[in-house]
Design an enzyme around this catalytic site. Sequence first.
Site, short mmCIF file in Angstrom:
data_model
loop_
_atom_site.label_atom_id
_atom_site.label_comp_id
_atom_site.label_asym_id
_atom_site.label_seq_id
_atom_site.Cartn_x
_atom_site.Cartn_y
_atom_site.Cartn_z
N GLU A 179 0.83 -1.22 0.00
CA GLU A 179 0.00 0.00 0.00
C GLU A 179 0.86 1.27 0.00
OE1 GLU A 179 -2.72 -0.44 3.33
OE2 GLU A 179 -3.93 -1.90 2.22
N GLU A 194 -6.09 -8.31 -0.02
CA GLU A 194 -6.52 -8.43 1.38
C GLU A 194 -8.02 -8.15 1.44
OE1 GLU A 194 -4.51 -5.81 4.11
OE2 GLU A 194 -2.51 -6.37 3.40
#
Length: 479
Positions: free
Chosen positions: A117, A264
């Site tokens: 991220e 995720e």
Amino acid sequence: MKVYQLLSWVLLMGLALPIVEGLGVNWGTISTHRFPPKNISQLLQDNGIKKVKLFDAAESTMSALAGTGIEVMIAIPNDMLAAMNDYDTAKKWVQKNVTRYNFEGGVNITYVAVGNEPFLKSYNGTFDNTTFPALENIQNAINEAGLGNTIKATIPLNADVYESPTNNPLPSAGQFRADIMEQMTQILRFFHKNAAPFTVNIYPFLSLYANDNFPLDFAFFDGSATPVIDNGIEYTNVFDANFDTLASALKKAGYGDMPIIVGEVGWPTDGDKHANLDYAKRFYDGLLKRLGINQGTPLRPNTYIEVYLFGLIDEDAKSVAPGDFERHWGIFTYDGQPKFPMDLSGQGEGKLLVGAKNVTYLPPKWCVLNPNSTDLSKLADNVNFACTYADCTSLGYGSTCNNLDANGNASYAFNMYYQTQNQVESSCYFQGLAMETTQNASQGSCNFIIQINSPASSSPTVSLVVLLSVLLGLLSQLF
Ligand SMILES: *[C@@H]1O[C@H](CO)[C@@H](O)[C@H](O)[C@H]1NC(C)=O
Ligand SMILES: *[C@@H]1O[C@H](CO)[C@@H](O)[C@H](O)[C@H]1NC(C)=O
Ligand SMILES: *[C@@H]1O[C@H](CO)[C@@H](O)[C@H](O)[C@H]1NC(C)=O
Ligand SMILES: *[C@@H]1O[C@H](CO)[C@@H](O)[C@H](O)[C@H]1NC(C)=O
Ligand SMILES: *[C@@H]1O[C@H](CO)[C@@H](O)[C@H](O)[C@H]1NC(C)=O
Ligand SMILES: *[C@@H]1O[C@H](CO)[C@@H](O)[C@H](O)[C@H]1NC(C)=O
Ligand SMILES: *[C@@H]1O[C@H](CO)[C@@H](O)[C@H](O)[C@H]1NC(C)=O
Ligand SMILES: *[C@@H]1O[C@H](CO)[C@@H](O)[C@H](O)[C@H]1NC(C)=O
Ligand SMILES: *[C@@H]1O[C@H](CO)[C@@H](O)[C@H](O)[C@H]1NC(C)=O
């Protein structure tokens, strides 16, 4: 067929049911007591899990996965991205962490996650300039090693890299964030050239957590939410809406066919009023059922989606900056036991996952507030100390231990610290306020745990914290 034959046949069929195609889990290791990699590897195999996503490429993890046939996404942490901007460094990394495992009986690496991220808004652009060059160097080094056809470099991105404009908040209006448009353009072109997938992390729980007005039902898959209508398409859950916002952004950028992996997705079970077993079960039931029938989403219908659940096991040393729930994402508890019924085959049967076997615990001893303590003036400071170095997130509002009284709180905190310190006698002192006991100190639904017998995680930050807390613990006894 006799009844018992039928029964055993049914039972066998039940056991043999393969799990949902494309399903994997995230295996994070930020814990004070690391569950041994070999045991985790066994846990994955016992549950038929064939894909795993890591946050590094630690040797102990990789050797536990070797020869299992499990497909692995390894990762380069954000703090190594800058170093990977040098091609020789990237090439060495690939030799050490990828090529080295490419042998019969080695590790089946399928992806390398470049950063985690890295464009998260809260990083304030720290990794904006180093992510793409790192991606380029890593994939090129993989290609140079002759592994480019089977190993793809990708970047797990938070869903905050795309959005719909506030005046048209519909999935079809999805576009990449303006401040990273240039980076995304380069990245997408490079993914396309190398036939690499886009990886996105999608968190319906966080949508709910971040916004008090978010309609609860929209976080789940039961279709009970008031639909959002977009060009005749009815969206009844935020997962579809979010996924399709990305699909639209990709299409707008000229890559409408680029494969999307969900890196995720999951639901935590403690540490917030919406983080509990019932909601987690409701979320996973819905998610797994639709993955099981390869339903896809309205803009990418009838297709299987490769999805990595977050996460495998609770991590009691994760930063709680995002919220107390951060340490409770596991579908297994810290000791490898299933938290709630979950059917990975997507058939929606209320069966339990298979728990870790032969778990070794520390002795059944707890540390609690000594009921004879009279001077409680130093209690708050000691509780505070314990909770700085051990996990007290189950004490907060909406959590499983929130109904304890002040004394119960202190005992809980003392015990967590004591377990974190492997029940060393000196860690149950707290300026004379604490005592050890062999009586199970659990109160109601609040479990006072016994830690597993396993060394601390090899992560240097954690060891430092443990070391520091031992020192401070000793110091506190001098005064
Ligand atoms: C890559 O391999 C080296 C050498 O085995 C190891 O020290 C390092 O931790 C690995 N990198 C990552 C990101 O795990
Ligand atoms: C690795 O996984 C891929 C994808 O499932 C598969 O095609 C390949 O045979 C596996 N390789 C090995 C060595 O197991
Ligand atoms: C980003 O900026 C905010 C506000 O200026 C600051 O509070 C935060 O610490 C910064 N984060 C990082 C990772 O630099
Ligand atoms: C990234 O590059 C831009 C343009 O060269 C520059 O303005 C910005 O400060 C750089 N960001 C960082 C974090 O180095
Ligand atoms: C684990 O426990 C089972 C019994 O539950 C036993 O049969 C087995 O030998 C044990 N395995 C190890 C490696 O200790
Ligand atoms: C890991 O597995 C081994 C072999 O089954 C077992 O003896 C050991 O107790 C397990 N470790 C933990 C921490 O449960
Ligand atoms: C508490 O005080 C009582 C009475 O003095 C004593 O019998 C008991 O052992 C004490 N308990 C602890 C845990 O110190
Ligand atoms: C127990 O601790 C939690 C978390 O620190 C706090 O929210 C709660 O108010 C405490 N309860 C009492 C009775 O002190
Ligand atoms: C202590 O009691 C709790 C609640 O009854 C139970 O869940 C837990 O397993 C017990 N712990 C041990 C080590 O026996």
